[in-house]
Design a protein around this motif. Structure first.
Motif, PDB file in Angstrom:
ATOM      1  N   ARG A 105       0.857  -1.190   0.000  1.00 46.78           N
ATOM      2  CA  ARG A 105       0.000   0.000   0.000  1.00 46.78           C
ATOM      3  C   ARG A 105       0.891   1.238   0.000  1.00 46.78           C
ATOM      4  O   ARG A 105       1.752   1.378   0.868  1.00 46.78           O
ATOM      5  CB  ARG A 105      -0.910  -0.002   1.231  1.00 46.78           C
ATOM      6  N   LYS A 106       0.637   2.142  -0.936  1.00 46.76           N
ATOM      7  CA  LYS A 106       1.569   3.252  -1.146  1.00 46.76           C
ATOM      8  C   LYS A 106       0.830   4.583  -1.270  1.00 46.76           C
ATOM      9  O   LYS A 106      -0.212   4.674  -1.919  1.00 46.76           O
ATOM     10  CB  LYS A 106       2.390   3.035  -2.423  1.00 46.76           C
ATOM     11  N   ILE A 107       1.421   5.609  -0.666  1.00 44.96           N
ATOM     12  CA  ILE A 107       0.923   6.988  -0.765  1.00 44.96           C
ATOM     13  C   ILE A 107       2.106   7.894  -1.060  1.00 44.96           C
ATOM     14  O   ILE A 107       3.147   7.812  -0.402  1.00 44.96           O
ATOM     15  CB  ILE A 107       0.240   7.451   0.547  1.00 44.96           C
ATOM     16  N   ILE A 135       2.264   1.583   5.823  1.00 44.92           N
ATOM     17  CA  ILE A 135       2.016   2.282   4.564  1.00 44.92           C
ATOM     18  C   ILE A 135       3.363   2.749   4.010  1.00 44.92           C
ATOM     19  O   ILE A 135       4.173   3.330   4.735  1.00 44.92           O
ATOM     20  CB  ILE A 135       1.097   3.510   4.760  1.00 44.92           C
ATOM     21  N   VAL A 136       3.608   2.510   2.740  1.00 44.76           N
ATOM     22  CA  VAL A 136       4.848   2.916   2.085  1.00 44.76           C
ATOM     23  C   VAL A 136       4.675   4.311   1.505  1.00 44.76           C
ATOM     24  O   VAL A 136       3.663   4.601   0.861  1.00 44.76           O
ATOM     25  CB  VAL A 136       5.215   1.942   0.942  1.00 44.76           C
ATOM     26  N   THR A 137       5.649   5.192   1.744  1.00 42.54           N
ATOM     27  CA  THR A 137       5.588   6.524   1.154  1.00 42.54           C
ATOM     28  C   THR A 137       6.452   6.592  -0.107  1.00 42.54           C
ATOM     29  O   THR A 137       7.444   5.889  -0.243  1.00 42.54           O
ATOM     30  CB  THR A 137       6.061   7.622   2.128  1.00 42.54           C
ATOM     31  N   ILE A 138       6.025   7.475  -1.013  1.00 41.00           N
ATOM     32  CA  ILE A 138       6.744   7.717  -2.268  1.00 41.00           C
ATOM     33  C   ILE A 138       7.064   9.202  -2.324  1.00 41.00           C
ATOM     34  O   ILE A 138       6.197  10.037  -2.044  1.00 41.00           O
ATOM     35  CB  ILE A 138       5.868   7.367  -3.484  1.00 41.00           C
ATOM     36  N   SER A 139       8.291   9.556  -2.692  1.00 34.48           N
ATOM     37  CA  SER A 139       8.609  10.963  -2.889  1.00 34.48           C
ATOM     38  C   SER A 139       9.805  11.085  -3.833  1.00 34.48           C
ATOM     39  O   SER A 139      10.306  10.085  -4.357  1.00 34.48           O
ATOM     40  CB  SER A 139       8.871  11.659  -1.555  1.00 34.48           C
ATOM     41  N   GLY A 140      10.245  12.339  -4.030  1.00 34.42           N
ATOM     42  CA  GLY A 140      11.227  12.599  -5.068  1.00 34.42           C
ATOM     43  C   GLY A 140      12.637  12.914  -4.622  1.00 34.42           C
ATOM     44  O   GLY A 140      13.446  13.365  -5.437  1.00 34.42           O
ATOM     45  N   PHE A 141      12.947  12.725  -3.301  1.00 33.18           N
ATOM     46  CA  PHE A 141      14.316  12.849  -2.799  1.00 33.18           C
ATOM     47  C   PHE A 141      14.849  14.289  -2.878  1.00 33.18           C
ATOM     48  O   PHE A 141      16.029  14.524  -2.704  1.00 33.18           O
ATOM     49  CB  PHE A 141      15.238  11.911  -3.590  1.00 33.18           C
ATOM     50  N   ALA A 142      13.977  15.260  -3.160  1.00 29.18           N
ATOM     51  CA  ALA A 142      14.411  16.654  -3.293  1.00 29.18           C
ATOM     52  C   ALA A 142      14.527  17.320  -1.922  1.00 29.18           C
ATOM     53  O   ALA A 142      14.133  16.755  -0.896  1.00 29.18           O
ATOM     54  CB  ALA A 142      13.424  17.420  -4.170  1.00 29.18           C
ATOM     55  N   GLN A 143      15.059  18.522  -1.921  1.00 33.94           N
ATOM     56  CA  GLN A 143      15.136  19.315  -0.690  1.00 33.94           C
ATOM     57  C   GLN A 143      13.735  19.580  -0.153  1.00 33.94           C
ATOM     58  O   GLN A 143      12.755  19.557  -0.881  1.00 33.94           O
ATOM     59  CB  GLN A 143      15.818  20.661  -0.984  1.00 33.94           C
TER      60      GLN A 143
END
Length: 350
Positions: A105-107, A135-143
């Motif tokens: 499950r991802k958000i 719950i797994v989080t997803i993001s873009g590794f940016a500042q």
């Protein structure tokens, strides 16, 4: 396994996909006679030459192995169903880490690159909720918000996925080396770009479509009037994903984007991670329902909210000014103790 070789030598995605749809393996393509390639796949002499070149690639494969970078393609069982259903799914995903996270499950969580304490406090609470409820989080590794959600998930022993705008032979930005190493051990880093590809400006909106499409929904935590997080929100909406936004001070430049999304019915208002778990009827651990410790001023306001009250009414009851009350109410919402009602009214949850 070897289909990615065709991409490396410059074959168009449409030509690669045609072969992948017709044949089970890349090795099967290498065995086809020239006349079959022309007749069945509509390949020209240039395409046939690219196939020959792809079969000679050795150093590239060795480089992937040395860097512990794996590759999956659109037809592999590990490839996430969510991305198969977006308008422009990448043919290949390069990854480092735990690929099985793509099946959980991802958000997605994104926001301003210059987040405030308000946004950071929300991220801390959100990460705790998501980690404790698997719950797994997803993001873009940016500042900013992106790296904060990665850090907080790691700190809470949670699971997080970073999606990169470049090849996985590059750490971007370089100052996040510590998080990079930790995510590889405990989470997952993915990219649609092969090694050697730098973070070109045009890669970022393409990367954002993956962030918006990979999860069940996207949370926007602080955003100016324009920015990458709003692009991600729009891309997610186009793909039929849910968008959630954290409301903020109407005078704050960091909350303009979120407030506008909510005002224009482009996003659902949330104040805590439990709002999302309840939206999808995902099980909530009982300990998540316990309230946080509050200070004396927060307790004064909390005790007044047995029924729905406006800020003007609270000013009369507490002798706090409006600005202070807005801050206190925001903190109580983040702690899941107060809910905002229609008509600008607030009420405590129990």
């Amino acid at each position: 396994m070897g289909w990615y070789r065709l991409k490396i030598v410059g074959m168009k995605n449409s030509k690669i996909r045609k072969a992948m749809n017709l044949l089970d393996t890349y090795e099967s393509l290498l065995k086809l006679e020239k006349n079959i390639l022309i007749k069945e796949l509509n390949y020209d002499s240039n395409d046939i030459e690219l196939i020959r070149k792809s079969s000679e690639i050795k150093e590239y494969k060795k480089d992937l192995e040395l860097r512990n970078i794996e590759v999956i393609n659109l037809n592999d069982k590990e490839y996430p169903e969510e991305l198969k259903n977006i308008s422009l799914p990448p043919l290949f995903l390069y990854y480092m880490g735990n690929i099985s996270l793509l099946k959980e499950r991802k958000i997605a969580v994104v926001g301003s690159r210059r987040g405030t304490k308000y946004g950071k406090n929300f991220i801390e609470n959100l990460a705790k909720t998501f980690s404790e409820n698997n719950i797994v989080t997803i993001s873009g590794f940016a500042q900013g918000i992106d790296i904060n959600i990665h850090r907080e998930m790691l700190r809470n022993n949670g699971k997080t996925i970073a999606i990169m705008p470049c090849g996985l032979d590059r750490i971007y930005p370089t100052e996040h080396l510590k998080e990079w190493k930790e995510i590889i051990k405990k989470g997952l880093i993915i990219s649609e770009y092969s090694i050697g590809i730098p973070p070109y400006p045009g890669n970022f909106p393409l990367r954002n479509r993956l962030i918006g499409g990979l999860g069940k929904g996207v949370v926007i935590v602080e955003s100016g009037e324009r920015g990458g997080s709003l692009i991600t929100a729009e891309l997610a909406l186009e793909e039929g994903r849910d968008v959630y936004a954290l409301p903020g001070d109407i005078t704050s430049p960091f909350s303009i984007g979120c407030n506008n999304l909510i005002k224009n019915n482009r996003a659902k208002l949330i104040t805590c991670g439990i709002d999302i778990l309840e939206e999808y009827q995902w099980n909530i651990k009982e300990k998540e329902k316990t309230f946080s410790i509050i200070n004396n001023e927060e307790n004064i306001v909390y005790q007044q909210l047995t029924t729905g009250m406006t800020i003007d009414e609270l000013i009369l009851c507490t002798n706090f000014d409006g600005k202070k009350l807005i801050g206190i109410l925001s903190e109580l919402e983040l702690k899941n103790m107060v809910i905002a009602l229609s008509g600008g009214r607030y009420k405590r949850k129990v």
